[in-house]
Enzyme design. Sequence first.
Site, PDB file in Angstrom:
ATOM      1  N   CYS A  24     -41.792 -29.613   8.825  1.00 42.62           N
ATOM      2  CA  CYS A  24     -42.568 -29.378  10.020  1.00 42.62           C
ATOM      3  C   CYS A  24     -44.043 -28.969   9.785  1.00 42.62           C
ATOM      4  O   CYS A  24     -44.265 -28.054   8.980  1.00 42.62           O
ATOM      5  CB  CYS A  24     -41.871 -28.213  11.033  1.00 42.62           C
ATOM      6  SG  CYS A  24     -40.062 -28.682  11.321  1.00 42.62           S
ATOM      7  N   SER A  41     -36.944 -18.118  13.264  1.00 41.00           N
ATOM      8  CA  SER A  41     -37.436 -19.196  12.648  1.00 41.00           C
ATOM      9  C   SER A  41     -39.087 -19.028  12.336  1.00 41.00           C
ATOM     10  O   SER A  41     -39.639 -18.217  12.902  1.00 41.00           O
ATOM     11  CB  SER A  41     -37.439 -20.322  13.355  1.00 41.00           C
ATOM     12  OG  SER A  41     -38.261 -21.646  13.081  1.00 41.00           O
ATOM     13  N   GLU A  92     -30.987 -17.923  12.720  1.00 41.72           N
ATOM     14  CA  GLU A  92     -32.347 -17.807  13.377  1.00 41.72           C
ATOM     15  C   GLU A  92     -32.189 -18.050  14.852  1.00 41.72           C
ATOM     16  O   GLU A  92     -31.404 -18.607  15.428  1.00 41.72           O
ATOM     17  CB  GLU A  92     -33.177 -19.164  12.776  1.00 41.72           C
ATOM     18  CG  GLU A  92     -33.571 -19.013  11.502  1.00 41.72           C
ATOM     19  CD  GLU A  92     -34.664 -20.105  10.754  1.00 41.72           C
ATOM     20  OE1 GLU A  92     -35.214 -19.800   9.791  1.00 41.72           O
ATOM     21  OE2 GLU A  92     -34.652 -21.032  11.596  1.00 41.72           O
TER      22      GLU A  92
END
Length: 528
Positions: free
Chosen positions: A169, A443, A417
Site C-alpha cells: 500500500c 492498521s 486491526e
Amino acid sequence: MPKGEFGKPMIGVASSFTDLIAGHVGMRDLERYIEKGVHSGGGYPFIFGIPGVCDGIAMGHEGMGYSLPSRELIADCVETVAKAHSLDGLVLLTNCDKITPGMLMAAARLDIPSIVVTAGPMLSGNLRGRRLSFVRDTFEAMAMNKAGEISAEELESCESEACPGCGSCQGLYTANTMACLTEALGMSLPGCGTALAVSAKKRHLAFESGARIVSLVKEDVTPSKILTEGAFDNAIRLDLALGGSSNTLLHLCAIARETGYELDPDRFDELSRVTPQLCSLRPAGDFFMEDLDAAGGIAAVFSRFSGELAEAPSVGGASVKSVAAKVSWVDDEVIAKIDAPVRKEGGIAILKGNLAPDGAVVKQSGVSEAMMNFTGTARCFDSEEEAMKAIMEGTVKGGEVVVIRYEGPKGGPGMREMLAPTAALMGMGLGDSVALITDGRFSGGTRGPCIGHVSPEAAAGGTIALVKDGDKIELDIPGRGLSLLVSEEELSKRREDLVAPKAKNLKGWLSRYARLVTSANTGAVLEG
C-alpha cells in the site's frame, strides 16, 4: 544439483510470493534476480515458500484474527526449513505487514547469515488528476458514501483506480513502515526500504542482495552482530521521524526478544520526546512512498540527525550512520529540516493511566491538535462488529469515546486491526469529535484519536473490561495520560461483579494461540 556445486554455500530464498496479495504478486521476478545474484556471488540458491496474509483483504471480518498470529507461523516456517535442510544463509523475500517481522524474528532466532529484500511499495493511483492510495481512498470513501458525501459511482471509481499495480500500500502503513525499519536495522541494503515494486532499482537490489548473502556467509556475519541495541534505537528513531505505524511497537519488541534483548515499549516514548517528526506521508499526510524514495529515502531521513544515530553495522558492510553521513541532497519539502519539523515530537506516544496501567499506544502523528486533549463519554462494545454497526448506523455522536474491548491478543484472539471503524469515523466526519480506545490494534492506515494496545486487555481482567456506558474518559496525549474518571472504590466493586462475555468457540490454530499469547506490551509473543 550438479556435484560440482556441492562445495558452495547453500542459500535458502524464503519467498512469500502469492497471487492473493498485491504486494507479493511481483515476487516471481525478484526471485529470479536473487537467484542470479546468489549464483554470481558463488552460492547455490534454493527457493521455498512462506505463507502470507493481506491485512487489506482480511480487514473487518474473522480473517483479521489470523493476521498477527501468522507472524509466529512465518517465523516457525522459516526456522523449520532452514534447520531441517541445514542452510548456510537466507535471503528473506517479503513485503506485507506481519510477514516482514516474522522473517526478521526467524533470522534473529536462527542467527545464520541473513539478508532481507522487501518487494517495494505500489505506485499511487490516479483519478481525475488526484493521486490515490488504496487504504485512505477506499476505506474512508465507503463511509463517505454512507454519509451521502459521495455517490456510489464515485466510490467505485476510487476502488477501481486506487491499486494500479503490484506493491505494498502506497503510504506509510505497516508494510512500508516495516520495510523502512528493516533498512534502519541494517538487515537490508541501502535504498531497499523505499525502492518501488515496479522499478529497475528494486531488481538491482534483489540481485545485489543475492550476491551479498554469499559474502555474509563467508565472513560469518550473522544477525546477532547487526541487531544490536543501537540498531533498535535507530529503527525506533526512524519510525518516529517518519510518523510510521504503531504496529511497529509490537514487531520491534518481538524481534528484539528473539535476540535476547527485552525492548521496553517506554523506549519509544523516551525517544519520541527528543526525535521530531520530519515526514508527513499518507495516511495522515499527503505524500506517498514514491515521494519519499525520490526525496532520498531512509538515508536522507537519517542524514537530518546522523549525529544521534548508533554506529550499528549492516548487511551492506557500512553502518547506517556512515551511509547517512554521506548523503549530499535531500528534498526539504518531503523530509523537513530539524529546525522546522512537522511536529516537535515523534509520531508515536505511549499513554498510561488507570485505564492502561501497562500502557497503550497512539499514533500521534495522525491526531489533530483539537483532539490531543479530550474528555468524552464512553460507548462500550464487546466486539469490532458491534462498534462498526453503531458507527455506520449513525448512532455514535460527537463527544463520545468508542471503547472496543475483548479484541486483544487473547480476547480476539489475534488482536484484530480496527481500520474499518477508524476509517468509518473519519469518513463520517467524526475524526475531531470522537476518540476510539481498544485492546486491539490499529492498521498503519489509521488516523485520528485512536488509542490501541490497551494493556492489560479485557480478557486478562484489565480496567478496560470495567468501563460502562456513560463513564467519562480523559485523553491527554501531551501528558501521556489515559484515565477512566471513576473512583477506585467503584472500580473494585465492578471488578467483583464483572461477568465476561461468553467464551468464543475456538478451534484449531487460534485456540492454541489464545492459550499461549502474551500481552501487547510484551510484543504479543508466544510463551509456553
